[in-house]
Design a protein around this motif. Structure first.
Motif, short mmCIF file in Angstrom:
data_model
loop_
_atom_site.label_atom_id
_atom_site.label_comp_id
_atom_site.label_asym_id
_atom_site.label_seq_id
_atom_site.Cartn_x
_atom_site.Cartn_y
_atom_site.Cartn_z
N ALA A 194 10.42 -23.12 -8.83
CA ALA A 194 10.34 -24.57 -8.92
C ALA A 194 8.99 -25.04 -8.39
O ALA A 194 8.47 -24.50 -7.42
N GLU A 195 8.43 -26.06 -9.06
CA GLU A 195 7.11 -26.56 -8.70
C GLU A 195 7.22 -27.87 -7.93
O GLU A 195 7.98 -28.76 -8.30
N PHE A 196 6.43 -27.96 -6.85
CA PHE A 196 6.43 -29.14 -5.99
C PHE A 196 5.00 -29.58 -5.72
O PHE A 196 4.05 -28.83 -5.97
N ALA A 197 4.89 -30.79 -5.16
CA ALA A 197 3.59 -31.32 -4.76
C ALA A 197 3.75 -32.05 -3.43
O ALA A 197 4.82 -32.57 -3.12
N LEU A 198 2.66 -32.07 -2.68
CA LEU A 198 2.57 -32.84 -1.44
C LEU A 198 1.29 -33.66 -1.50
O LEU A 198 0.27 -33.17 -1.99
N PRO A 199 1.31 -34.90 -0.98
CA PRO A 199 0.08 -35.69 -0.94
C PRO A 199 -0.95 -35.00 -0.05
O PRO A 199 -0.62 -34.53 1.04
N ALA A 200 -2.18 -34.95 -0.50
CA ALA A 200 -3.25 -34.28 0.26
C ALA A 200 -3.47 -34.96 1.62
O ALA A 200 -3.85 -34.29 2.57
N MET A 203 18.27 -31.47 -1.22
CA MET A 203 16.87 -31.78 -1.51
C MET A 203 16.59 -33.29 -1.54
O MET A 203 15.49 -33.73 -1.24
N ALA A 204 17.58 -34.08 -1.89
CA ALA A 204 17.40 -35.52 -2.13
C ALA A 204 16.70 -36.28 -0.99
O ALA A 204 15.81 -37.09 -1.26
N PRO A 205 17.03 -36.04 0.28
CA PRO A 205 16.38 -36.83 1.34
C PRO A 205 14.88 -36.57 1.49
O PRO A 205 14.18 -37.33 2.14
N PHE A 206 14.39 -35.48 0.90
CA PHE A 206 13.01 -35.08 1.10
C PHE A 206 12.15 -35.28 -0.14
O PHE A 206 11.00 -34.87 -0.17
N LEU A 207 12.71 -35.92 -1.14
CA LEU A 207 12.02 -36.10 -2.42
C LEU A 207 11.65 -37.56 -2.63
O LEU A 207 12.47 -38.45 -2.43
N ARG A 208 10.41 -37.81 -3.04
CA ARG A 208 9.96 -39.16 -3.39
C ARG A 208 10.17 -39.45 -4.87
O ARG A 208 10.18 -40.59 -5.28
N GLY A 209 10.26 -38.40 -5.67
CA GLY A 209 10.43 -38.55 -7.12
C GLY A 209 9.85 -37.34 -7.82
O GLY A 209 9.54 -36.33 -7.18
N GLU A 210 9.71 -37.45 -9.15
CA GLU A 210 9.15 -36.34 -9.91
C GLU A 210 8.38 -36.85 -11.11
O GLU A 210 8.59 -37.96 -11.58
N TRP A 211 7.47 -36.01 -11.57
CA TRP A 211 6.71 -36.26 -12.78
C TRP A 211 7.27 -35.33 -13.86
O TRP A 211 7.57 -34.17 -13.58
N ASP A 223 11.00 -30.41 -20.33
CA ASP A 223 11.35 -29.05 -19.92
C ASP A 223 10.90 -28.71 -18.50
O ASP A 223 11.49 -27.87 -17.84
N HIS A 224 9.85 -29.34 -18.04
CA HIS A 224 9.24 -28.96 -16.77
C HIS A 224 9.00 -30.21 -15.94
O HIS A 224 8.55 -31.23 -16.45
N SER A 225 9.32 -30.13 -14.65
CA SER A 225 9.06 -31.28 -13.77
C SER A 225 8.32 -30.82 -12.52
O SER A 225 8.40 -29.67 -12.11
N LEU A 226 7.59 -31.76 -11.96
CA LEU A 226 6.85 -31.54 -10.72
C LEU A 226 7.41 -32.52 -9.71
O LEU A 226 7.30 -33.73 -9.88
N LYS A 227 8.04 -31.99 -8.66
CA LYS A 227 8.70 -32.84 -7.67
C LYS A 227 7.76 -33.15 -6.51
O LYS A 227 7.10 -32.26 -6.00
N LEU A 228 7.73 -34.42 -6.13
CA LEU A 228 6.90 -34.88 -5.02
C LEU A 228 7.72 -34.93 -3.75
O LEU A 228 8.73 -35.63 -3.67
N LEU A 229 7.28 -34.17 -2.75
CA LEU A 229 7.98 -34.12 -1.47
C LEU A 229 7.43 -35.13 -0.48
O LEU A 229 6.27 -35.54 -0.56
N ASP A 230 8.27 -35.51 0.47
CA ASP A 230 7.88 -36.41 1.56
C ASP A 230 7.74 -35.56 2.82
O ASP A 230 8.75 -35.16 3.43
N GLN A 231 6.50 -35.25 3.21
CA GLN A 231 6.28 -34.35 4.35
C GLN A 231 6.76 -34.94 5.67
O GLN A 231 7.17 -34.21 6.57
N VAL A 232 6.74 -36.25 5.81
CA VAL A 232 7.21 -36.87 7.05
C VAL A 232 8.72 -36.68 7.19
O VAL A 232 9.22 -36.34 8.27
#
Length: 175
Positions: A39-45, A142-150, A156-165
């Motif tokens: 699974a692919e994820f992203a975090l804000p730089a 996973m829901a409490p730590f996710l801001r959303g997805e692209w 077929d493919h999504s990139l989930k944005l995590l909330d590091q805080v």
């Protein structure tokens, strides 16, 4: 070389015949990575302190702690906890630590820092935050730590944005 008139005017042989226009990036800069399940994820730089490629023997296992924690890592004199991010998010596949280096993303908020061990770093990307949506079929863990997805490459493919805080401040670390 400096006396060469082409040097001062920029008409040397390395110069392209036409100037290329620089594109200004759209959105915000994010780090993209994979967990063990693929699974692919992203975090804000902006929330990332640094990315470390650490040999497994530099991560010191600590007994009697949460199974989510791989151990501690000394980063320039500061000891931080390192967690298997996939396991933390409820993934059933644990991180393979039998390799030469483990990718660790050190996230920070105020005085707290945590190392998130991931399977593979993909790279940095400019992503438009206005294009994310909240998926409807999220696992409860996973829901409490996710801001959303692209949506990437269609549906077929999504990139989930995590909330590091939210990850840093989670009560799961006490378990």
């Amino acid at each position: 070389m400096i006396g060469n008139p082409d040097f001062l005017t920029g008409r040397g042989q390395d110069q392209a015949p036409e100037l290329q226009e620089l594109e200004s990036p759209e959105g915000e800069l994010h780090l993209r990575f994979l967990i063990s399940s693929g699974a692919e994820f992203a975090l804000p730089a902006t929330g990332i302190r640094e990315v470390i490629e650490a040999p497994p023997d530099r991560i010191t296992p600590i007994p009697n702690v949460s199974p989510l924690l791989l151990g501690t890592l000394n980063i320039r004199g500061r000891v931080i906890w390192v967690a298997d991010l996939g396991q933390f998010l409820g993934d059933s596949t644990s991180l393979n630590t039998d390799r030469t280096e483990i990718s660790v993303i050190a996230v920070e908020d105020q005085d707290a820092m945590l190392g998130l061990a991931v399977d593979r770093i993909i790279g940095m990307d400019w992503l438009d935050i206005d294009e994310i949506h909240m998926p409807s079929n999220l696992p409860d863990g996973m829901a409490p730590f996710l801001r959303g997805e692209w949506a990437i490459d269609g549906a077929d493919h999504s990139l989930k944005l995590l909330d590091q805080v939210a990850i840093l401040r989670s009560a799961r670390w006490a378990a």
